[in-house]
Design a protein around this motif. Sequence first.
Motif, PDB file in Angstrom:
ATOM      1  N   GLU A   2       0.815  -1.215   0.000  1.00  0.00           N
ATOM      2  CA  GLU A   2       0.000   0.000   0.000  1.00  0.00           C
ATOM      3  C   GLU A   2       0.850   1.267   0.000  1.00  0.00           C
ATOM      4  O   GLU A   2       0.325   2.371   0.102  1.00  0.00           O
ATOM      5  N   LYS A   3       2.153   1.101  -0.121  1.00  0.00           N
ATOM      6  CA  LYS A   3       3.066   2.246  -0.089  1.00  0.00           C
ATOM      7  C   LYS A   3       3.836   2.344  -1.402  1.00  0.00           C
ATOM      8  O   LYS A   3       3.888   1.379  -2.170  1.00  0.00           O
ATOM      9  N   PRO A   4       4.436   3.493  -1.688  1.00  0.00           N
ATOM     10  CA  PRO A   4       5.191   3.634  -2.937  1.00  0.00           C
ATOM     11  C   PRO A   4       6.327   2.619  -3.038  1.00  0.00           C
ATOM     12  O   PRO A   4       7.007   2.332  -2.046  1.00  0.00           O
ATOM     13  N   VAL A   5       6.520   2.092  -4.242  1.00  0.00           N
ATOM     14  CA  VAL A   5       7.539   1.063  -4.478  1.00  0.00           C
ATOM     15  C   VAL A   5       8.408   1.456  -5.668  1.00  0.00           C
ATOM     16  O   VAL A   5       7.905   1.825  -6.731  1.00  0.00           O
ATOM     17  N   LEU A   6       9.715   1.367  -5.484  1.00  0.00           N
ATOM     18  CA  LEU A   6      10.680   1.495  -6.582  1.00  0.00           C
ATOM     19  C   LEU A   6      11.247   0.117  -6.858  1.00  0.00           C
ATOM     20  O   LEU A   6      11.761  -0.551  -5.958  1.00  0.00           O
ATOM     21  N   SER A   7      11.153  -0.324  -8.108  1.00  0.00           N
ATOM     22  CA  SER A   7      11.678  -1.627  -8.502  1.00  0.00           C
ATOM     23  C   SER A   7      12.833  -1.443  -9.469  1.00  0.00           C
ATOM     24  O   SER A   7      12.685  -0.832 -10.534  1.00  0.00           O
ATOM     25  N   LEU A   8      14.002  -1.974  -9.107  1.00  0.00           N
ATOM     26  CA  LEU A   8      15.213  -1.895  -9.922  1.00  0.00           C
ATOM     27  C   LEU A   8      15.649  -3.303 -10.320  1.00  0.00           C
ATOM     28  O   LEU A   8      15.740  -4.182  -9.461  1.00  0.00           O
TER      29      LEU A   8
END
Length: 241
Positions: A157-163
């Motif tokens: 439910e929170k912002p996610v950065l995927s690398l």
Amino acid sequence: MNKKIIMAIFVVLLLIVGYGLFYVNDYYHAEKIAVDSLNSSSNVSAIKTSNGMLLDGPGNDTALIFYPGAKVEYTSYAPLFMNLSSQGIDCYLVEMPFNLAFLGQNSADEIIDDGNYSHYFLSGHSLGGAMAASYINSTNKTDGLILFASYSTCEIEKPVLSLYGSEDKVLNIEEYNKSKVFIDDNLTEFEITGANHAQFAYYGNQSGDGIAKISAESQQKQCVGQIINFISGVLNKEISH
């Protein structure tokens, strides 16, 4: 009980214990370049903690808590996070029991409870990322999640950065793509062209991985830039609200 049966049980137990000891001691060790980096910065102090290491840089408002990949020595990731810490985001590298993140999924609890930062971001590589994703919804004290070659199996439910890297052959890309449904509109995704699975850190080649077409330094530098942009965006959005 028959002596032969007792002996057979003893041998089986001995084999199980022996294999277990071999498994937990068979892990990827940090390379010299990673260990040496802990003393390479004039504005970042590497401080040993009860469950890992704090890379304490010039920032004092925001911290990132990092869970390493399975069977990878946590100090392998030092160069990437020394760089990030030097740019104002203090980093906690968690030393997992037996180098397995599923045995320390709640390690962030102690760090957050004892810390004095206004903002915390959780992060992890591979299995460490999956465990970070499983943990993050259990607390309202984190601002976002940063995944390195990893994915969530539960709703975030929170912002996610995927690398992740274009040459990564360890990450199950089919399962990764399926997992996006758990993140929905909160996902920021960045594929690093030429990067593989292992070069987020310095622990050597990983079995089954692709061959990177860029250096580890380049891969990690791009990560740091993306992380800084992501965290700045999340915090600015919070302020605007």
